[in-house]
Write a protein that holds these residues in place. Sequence first.
Motif, PDB file in Angstrom:
ATOM      1  N   PRO A 199      39.675  35.160 -20.888  1.00 14.72           N
ATOM      2  CA  PRO A 199      39.686  34.067 -19.906  1.00 14.72           C
ATOM      3  C   PRO A 199      39.515  34.539 -18.471  1.00 14.72           C
ATOM      4  O   PRO A 199      40.194  35.467 -18.022  1.00 14.72           O
ATOM      5  CB  PRO A 199      41.070  33.443 -20.094  1.00 14.72           C
ATOM      6  N   GLY A 200      38.621  33.877 -17.770  1.00 15.28           N
ATOM      7  CA  GLY A 200      38.396  34.172 -16.349  1.00 15.28           C
ATOM      8  C   GLY A 200      37.219  35.082 -16.101  1.00 15.28           C
ATOM      9  O   GLY A 200      36.867  35.334 -14.944  1.00 15.28           O
ATOM     10  N   ALA A 201      36.596  35.577 -17.168  1.00 14.27           N
ATOM     11  CA  ALA A 201      35.543  36.588 -16.996  1.00 14.27           C
ATOM     12  C   ALA A 201      34.150  35.959 -16.930  1.00 14.27           C
ATOM     13  O   ALA A 201      33.174  36.554 -17.403  1.00 14.27           O
ATOM     14  CB  ALA A 201      35.614  37.608 -18.118  1.00 14.27           C
ATOM     15  N   ASP A 229      37.381  20.775 -19.458  1.00  8.75           N
ATOM     16  CA  ASP A 229      36.407  21.698 -20.032  1.00  8.75           C
ATOM     17  C   ASP A 229      36.619  23.057 -19.376  1.00  8.75           C
ATOM     18  O   ASP A 229      37.406  23.177 -18.438  1.00  8.75           O
ATOM     19  CB  ASP A 229      34.992  21.162 -19.770  1.00  8.75           C
ATOM     20  N   GLY A 230      35.905  24.048 -19.839  1.00  6.21           N
ATOM     21  CA  GLY A 230      36.157  25.388 -19.303  1.00  6.21           C
ATOM     22  C   GLY A 230      34.901  26.179 -19.049  1.00  6.21           C
ATOM     23  O   GLY A 230      33.800  25.812 -19.464  1.00  6.21           O
ATOM     24  N   CYS A 231      35.081  27.290 -18.352  1.00  3.29           N
ATOM     25  CA  CYS A 231      34.004  28.254 -18.152  1.00  3.29           C
ATOM     26  C   CYS A 231      33.944  29.172 -19.380  1.00  3.29           C
ATOM     27  O   CYS A 231      34.791  29.087 -20.276  1.00  3.29           O
ATOM     28  CB  CYS A 231      34.283  29.108 -16.923  1.00  3.29           C
ATOM     29  N   CYS A 252      40.117  24.463 -16.893  1.00  5.20           N
ATOM     30  CA  CYS A 252      40.606  23.683 -15.741  1.00  5.20           C
ATOM     31  C   CYS A 252      39.530  22.777 -15.139  1.00  5.20           C
ATOM     32  O   CYS A 252      39.752  22.157 -14.113  1.00  5.20           O
ATOM     33  CB  CYS A 252      41.141  24.629 -14.666  1.00  5.20           C
ATOM     34  N   LYS A 253      38.353  22.722 -15.772  1.00  4.89           N
ATOM     35  CA  LYS A 253      37.246  21.971 -15.175  1.00  4.89           C
ATOM     36  C   LYS A 253      37.265  20.509 -15.638  1.00  4.89           C
ATOM     37  O   LYS A 253      37.247  20.229 -16.834  1.00  4.89           O
ATOM     38  CB  LYS A 253      35.895  22.600 -15.559  1.00  4.89           C
ATOM     39  N   LYS A 254      37.268  19.635 -14.655  1.00  9.00           N
ATOM     40  CA  LYS A 254      37.299  18.202 -14.979  1.00  9.00           C
ATOM     41  C   LYS A 254      35.908  17.714 -15.396  1.00  9.00           C
ATOM     42  O   LYS A 254      34.912  18.139 -14.831  1.00  9.00           O
ATOM     43  CB  LYS A 254      37.686  17.378 -13.750  1.00  9.00           C
ATOM     44  N   LEU A 307      36.210  38.144 -11.885  1.00 11.14           N
ATOM     45  CA  LEU A 307      37.376  37.545 -12.517  1.00 11.14           C
ATOM     46  C   LEU A 307      37.848  36.342 -11.701  1.00 11.14           C
ATOM     47  O   LEU A 307      38.029  36.444 -10.488  1.00 11.14           O
ATOM     48  CB  LEU A 307      38.489  38.603 -12.601  1.00 11.14           C
ATOM     49  N   CYS A 308      38.070  35.221 -12.375  1.00 14.83           N
ATOM     50  CA  CYS A 308      38.468  33.984 -11.701  1.00 14.83           C
ATOM     51  C   CYS A 308      39.804  34.155 -10.973  1.00 14.83           C
ATOM     52  O   CYS A 308      40.760  34.702 -11.533  1.00 14.83           O
ATOM     53  CB  CYS A 308      38.580  32.882 -12.749  1.00 14.83           C
ATOM     54  N   ILE A 309      39.882  33.630  -9.764  1.00 14.06           N
ATOM     55  CA  ILE A 309      41.108  33.782  -8.968  1.00 14.06           C
ATOM     56  C   ILE A 309      42.252  32.909  -9.489  1.00 14.06           C
ATOM     57  O   ILE A 309      43.390  33.087  -9.076  1.00 14.06           O
ATOM     58  CB  ILE A 309      40.876  33.479  -7.465  1.00 14.06           C
ATOM     59  N   PHE A 310      41.954  31.971 -10.384  1.00 15.23           N
ATOM     60  CA  PHE A 310      43.025  31.085 -10.872  1.00 15.23           C
ATOM     61  C   PHE A 310      43.878  31.733 -11.965  1.00 15.23           C
ATOM     62  O   PHE A 310      44.949  31.230 -12.296  1.00 15.23           O
ATOM     63  CB  PHE A 310      42.446  29.790 -11.446  1.00 15.23           C
ATOM     64  N   LEU A 311      43.367  32.776 -12.587  1.00 18.86           N
ATOM     65  CA  LEU A 311      44.108  33.353 -13.702  1.00 18.86           C
ATOM     66  C   LEU A 311      45.330  34.102 -13.206  1.00 18.86           C
ATOM     67  O   LEU A 311      45.230  34.908 -12.282  1.00 18.86           O
ATOM     68  CB  LEU A 311      43.205  34.295 -14.507  1.00 18.86           C
TER      69      LEU A 311
END
Length: 614
Positions: A73-75, A286-288, A295-297, A469-473
């Motif tokens: 996740p986040g990659a 939905d997600g990346c 976290c994607k609306k 890497l996503c900053i939200f993780l």
Amino acid sequence: MPNGYWDRILHVDLSARTTRIESLGEAFWRRHLGGRAIIAHYLLSEVPLGADPLGPENVLVFAAGVLTGTPFPGAGRHSVGAKSPMTGLFGESEAGGFWGAELRHAGWDAIVFHGRADTPVYLLIKDDQVEIRDASSIWGLETADVEDALRKEHGERLLRVAQAGVAGEHLVRYALVVNDLNEVAGRAGMGAVMGSKNLKAIAVRGTQKVPVADPKPLQATAKWVIETMEDVHYNFHHFGTGAGIIGKHLEGHMIVRNFQDGQWDPEKIHAIDAKTIADTDGFKMDGCYACSVRCKKRVKDEALSVLPKFGGPEYETIGSVGTNLTIGDLPMVMLLNQRLNQVGIDTVSFGGTVAWAMECFDRGLLTTADSGGVELRWGDGATVLKLVDQVARREAPLGELLADGALAAARKLGRDSEQYVVHVKGLEVAMHDPRGMQRMLENYPMNPTGGDHTGGAHAKTSLRNSIGLCIFLGYDDDRTLELVRAATGWDLDQQDLRTVVSRGLSMARLFNLREGMSTEDDRLPQRLHEPMLKGPLSDKTISREDVRSIVQDYYRQQGWHPESGAPLLGTLQALNIANYATYAQHAIDSSPAVATLPPVVTLTATVPQEQHSE
Ligand code: SF4
């Protein structure tokens, strides 16, 4: 070939319509890792001093990080960079979704575009196969039509498309690059650079796995994210960004009426916040790529033809075209979000520019004689919706006036209107007010890209953007290090990662100073030194002396000259980037070398979730 990389950078000369592969070897990747430093490498070494950001001498770089496309996740993040048409300085923006991972699955670490095609083109990548193709049939189309057309033509349902929208074609200076229809490299005008090169799209399909030294820590991290979801990522997982705007309102640093007020009508804020959006019919998350946080609306409104494929409003959009323009009408905010994605405009700069125009109209500085009869009133969503299309196509008079951003518009308009532009280095400030957020007070003045909250001067965001890497993780320092070590197999420690961050920041600094920026540009705009007119923080002001003190502390932390902010030659040597001195001689301070670099700020101090809002 080092683990974590293909060691393949694709260079595309659009003028000559040729491509070549560059392999820079392990030492290069160890020094740069990905993202910002890769962008800075090409801006320093390839872009001549004073080059027009929208001219053929600029380069446009799509750079993954070492983790992009690895399975956890986040990659799924990549960076896009160029000399910015908004600031004339270092431009960097990041995006999620699937496109960056697909690029890595096709066997590439980065793409560098040079020159300008004489007619519209797009780049097609299918693993090793790379073609520059005619884009005349998709030029002028909006984003969904482009993606549909390319997928149909190539018979690839999973073709991932990054593209300049109609706004990029028209050189709107804050046009963005959109991928997967709802993910954007939003800030600093990267879509305008793409349009200036007559490059409509980059369509990618890849079928390979990114080579990693040890997949086990990646698998363990994926498991940890799922097992701890309700504790660590609750808000992001259930509501996405924007779940805490009522909290911002209560604390008094919501962005309202061009940063004049820190509070607004709570009922209207509630009407457009993420928790309300989550209750709408047809809403889903939905997600990346590879991300279980999802976290994607995705929102839907059949009456307005709002479609899930364009995503849904993130916090930055809720702020930019919602609270800042006092539009408290959720269907209108959803529609604005969709239209801006369809034509490829950055919601933050658009909202900031329109907010400036509305304030000027309020004050009688901008009148119907300037706007072609249009009245620019706070809260008038229907007029803002029309403006999206006028800006995207530079329709005179208002679209043309606003298409270069608020600072350029103020300089055209005159009448002392520049004092109402809320920008740093020419880029409209994101939806986080430094009067209520110390972290942003330490970020905006020093951010090489200007008023952006994600690219950042901060160590954490800088590192995340460098490694893809996503900053939200919610990974801590140790886990982040473990992931990079697992991908590369390199025996890195925390100081190595801090050094990569410092390297990227010093390289971006060199570029900015080379292009004429000075310490005078490391500042906040007038508005953010004024008290807010409404809310509990209305007695709080930030003095220019405070900002100067923060800026000088930052210079010292980075090993830059404490007065001029120019990197010291000794710092560049300690960072092993003195080779870039050749490209920016006059931006370097040759004061005595520093023996060791001072420690930089903590990488991943825990930050409340809402402060991460996009
Ligand atoms: S947390 Fe959200 S933005 Fe980040 S990778 Fe996951 S889905 Fe994408």
